[in-house]
Design a protein around this motif. Structure first.
Motif, PDB file in Angstrom:
ATOM      1  N   ILE A  96       0.855  -1.189   0.000  1.00 51.13           N
ATOM      2  CA  ILE A  96       0.000   0.000   0.000  1.00 51.13           C
ATOM      3  C   ILE A  96       0.888   1.235   0.000  1.00 51.13           C
ATOM      4  CG2 ILE A  96      -1.728   1.320   1.300  1.00 51.13           C
ATOM      5  CD1 ILE A  96      -2.732  -1.360   2.404  1.00 51.13           C
ATOM      6  N   GLY A  97       0.569   2.191  -0.874  1.00 47.22           N
ATOM      7  CA  GLY A  97       1.407   3.380  -0.924  1.00 47.22           C
ATOM      8  C   GLY A  97       0.799   4.515  -1.714  1.00 47.22           C
ATOM      9  N   ILE A  98       1.673   5.310  -2.297  1.00 46.71           N
ATOM     10  CA  ILE A  98       1.307   6.556  -2.964  1.00 46.71           C
ATOM     11  C   ILE A  98       1.997   6.622  -4.319  1.00 46.71           C
ATOM     12  CG2 ILE A  98       0.872   7.817  -0.826  1.00 46.71           C
ATOM     13  CD1 ILE A  98       3.733   8.859  -0.922  1.00 46.71           C
ATOM     14  N   GLY A  99       1.677   7.659  -5.068  1.00 47.93           N
ATOM     15  CA  GLY A  99       2.323   7.881  -6.353  1.00 47.93           C
ATOM     16  C   GLY A  99       3.486   8.844  -6.207  1.00 47.93           C
ATOM     17  N   GLY A 100       4.703   8.335  -6.382  1.00 48.22           N
ATOM     18  CA  GLY A 100       5.894   9.162  -6.254  1.00 48.22           C
ATOM     19  C   GLY A 100       6.208   9.491  -4.807  1.00 48.22           C
ATOM     20  N   TRP A 101       7.234  10.293  -4.605  1.00 48.80           N
ATOM     21  CA  TRP A 101       7.582  10.723  -3.253  1.00 48.80           C
ATOM     22  C   TRP A 101       7.980  12.190  -3.210  1.00 48.80           C
ATOM     23  CZ3 TRP A 101      10.427   7.102  -6.021  1.00 48.80           C
ATOM     24  CH2 TRP A 101      11.696   7.493  -6.467  1.00 48.80           C
ATOM     25  N   VAL A 142      -1.826  -7.996  -3.520  1.00 51.84           N
ATOM     26  CA  VAL A 142      -2.644  -6.824  -3.840  1.00 51.84           C
ATOM     27  C   VAL A 142      -1.792  -5.574  -3.665  1.00 51.84           C
ATOM     28  CG1 VAL A 142      -3.582  -6.710  -1.488  1.00 51.84           C
ATOM     29  CG2 VAL A 142      -4.780  -5.567  -3.351  1.00 51.84           C
ATOM     30  N   PHE A 143      -1.907  -4.681  -4.616  1.00 55.82           N
ATOM     31  CA  PHE A 143      -1.214  -3.399  -4.602  1.00 55.82           C
ATOM     32  C   PHE A 143      -2.273  -2.301  -4.585  1.00 55.82           C
ATOM     33  CE2 PHE A 143       1.545  -6.497  -6.491  1.00 55.82           C
ATOM     34  CZ  PHE A 143       2.815  -6.174  -6.048  1.00 55.82           C
ATOM     35  N   VAL A 144      -2.178  -1.394  -3.617  1.00 57.61           N
ATOM     36  CA  VAL A 144      -3.152  -0.315  -3.477  1.00 57.61           C
ATOM     37  C   VAL A 144      -2.407   1.009  -3.421  1.00 57.61           C
ATOM     38  CG1 VAL A 144      -5.083   0.612  -2.141  1.00 57.61           C
ATOM     39  CG2 VAL A 144      -4.619  -1.864  -2.110  1.00 57.61           C
ATOM     40  N   TYR A 145      -2.818   1.949  -4.272  1.00 60.49           N
ATOM     41  CA  TYR A 145      -2.164   3.259  -4.287  1.00 60.49           C
ATOM     42  C   TYR A 145      -3.205   4.366  -4.179  1.00 60.49           C
ATOM     43  CZ  TYR A 145       1.798   0.545  -5.835  1.00 60.49           C
ATOM     44  OH  TYR A 145       2.798  -0.395  -5.890  1.00 60.49           O
ATOM     45  N   PHE A 146      -2.921   5.320  -3.308  1.00 61.88           N
ATOM     46  CA  PHE A 146      -3.742   6.516  -3.181  1.00 61.88           C
ATOM     47  C   PHE A 146      -3.172   7.540  -4.153  1.00 61.88           C
ATOM     48  CE2 PHE A 146      -4.701   4.083   0.461  1.00 61.88           C
ATOM     49  CZ  PHE A 146      -5.935   4.500   0.948  1.00 61.88           C
ATOM     50  N   ILE A 147      -3.947   7.819  -5.188  1.00 57.98           N
ATOM     51  CA  ILE A 147      -3.459   8.596  -6.326  1.00 57.98           C
ATOM     52  C   ILE A 147      -4.447   9.728  -6.634  1.00 57.98           C
ATOM     53  CG2 ILE A 147      -2.890   8.500  -8.789  1.00 57.98           C
ATOM     54  CD1 ILE A 147      -0.969   6.802  -7.331  1.00 57.98           C
ATOM     55  N   ASN A 148      -3.912  10.944  -6.857  1.00 57.31           N
ATOM     56  CA  ASN A 148      -4.753  12.074  -7.250  1.00 57.31           C
ATOM     57  C   ASN A 148      -5.859  12.314  -6.225  1.00 57.31           C
ATOM     58  OD1 ASN A 148      -3.218  12.458  -9.531  1.00 57.31           O
ATOM     59  ND2 ASN A 148      -4.580  11.295 -10.863  1.00 57.31           N
TER      60      ASN A 148
END
Length: 263
Positions: free
Chosen positions: A15-20, A233-239
């Motif tokens: 689980i993460g985000i887009g970029g850093w 499973v890969f989950v990203y909080f994006i936009n």
């Protein structure tokens, strides 16, 4: 305070985000005064994955991927957005050279931190079974002896059809499931892994998504990673209120009982 390092713990959840690199995160996420050069080090110890957007726009070298590997803890994973030169074209069947350049650019320097490759298509690109199959046939299954996983981020409503699901499955690819006001939510219950992009973050909610929504997503993650056929499973909080994305990702990790830096 020094962030917690990853313990050695098996899990199928990333689980993460887009970029850093994002200016508002320097007041919402990163500690005051943290050097920009240490942002990846810090973020990778609060989350379990990052989706890299820079590879969508530019070509990176082996040394860069190797540095990302060295700066992040064991168990961390990167998903890489494939270059737009491969996906943003009228005839997808002509993308072979762009695909090869990206795959051969040194991505395997990430080693076991290499997660799925995301192929993001134009919102105006409609489903053409013949041309899309020609594109999928170009995607390599391995590089330097390492198995590649491919996620297809299609954004036109015409892809919401069993024919697309069947075609992706035939080539070992997985549709990206977007929680979005704009793009279709396409999922394959039989896929080898799940790839979710959560795009409805709300600025007025400290975690982007309210607690009940996070609880519902957590239950979906548990269902996918448990049972008789546990899968990644890969989950990203994006936009969508991007400034809230790190807090949303950390809240979902907490809902799943995964502490900071656990991977």
């Amino acid at each position: 305070m020094e962030p917690t390092a990853h313990p050695s713990q098996p899990t199928r959840i990333r689980i993460g985000i887009g970029g850093w690199t994002y200016e508002p995160w320097r007041s919402h996420f990163y500690p005051p005064g943290l050097p920009h050069s240490q942002e990846l080090h810090y973020a990778s110890r609060q989350l379990t994955s990052i989706e890299v957007n820079g590879t969508f726009y530019s070509t990176f070298k082996h040394a860069t991927f190797a540095r990302w590997h060295s700066e992040t803890p064991d168990g961390f994973m990167f998903s890489l957005k494939a270059p737009r030169y491969a996906t943003h074209r009228r005839v997808l069947a002509e993308a072979g050279d762009s695909i090869r350049r990206f795959v051969d650019s040194g991505i395997t320097a990430l080693g076991d931190k290499l997660g799925p490759i995301v192929w993001q298509f134009m919102p105006t690109k409609a489903f053409d079974a013949t041309d899309f199959e020609a594109f999928l046939a170009l995607l390599p299954r391995t590089v330097d002896g390492r198995t590649l996983r491919h996620a297809l981020d299609v954004r036109h409503a015409s892809f919401a059809t069993p024919a697309f699901i069947a075609l992706a499955r035939r080539y070992g690819c997985v549709p990206v499931c977007s929680d979005s006001d704009t793009f279709p939510a396409i999922a394959d219950a039989e896929a080898e892994f799940a790839y979710l992009r959560l795009m409805r973050g709300q600025a007025e909610v400290p975690t982007g998504y309210p607690a009940d929504a996070l609880a519902a997503w957590a239950q979906g993650v548990r269902s996918w990673t448990g049972g008789e056929r546990p899968r990644d499973v890969f989950v990203y909080f994006i936009n969508g209120a991007k400034e809230r994305a790190p807090a949303g990702a950390m809240a979902l990790l907490a809902e799943l009982g995964i502490g900071p830096g656990q991977g």
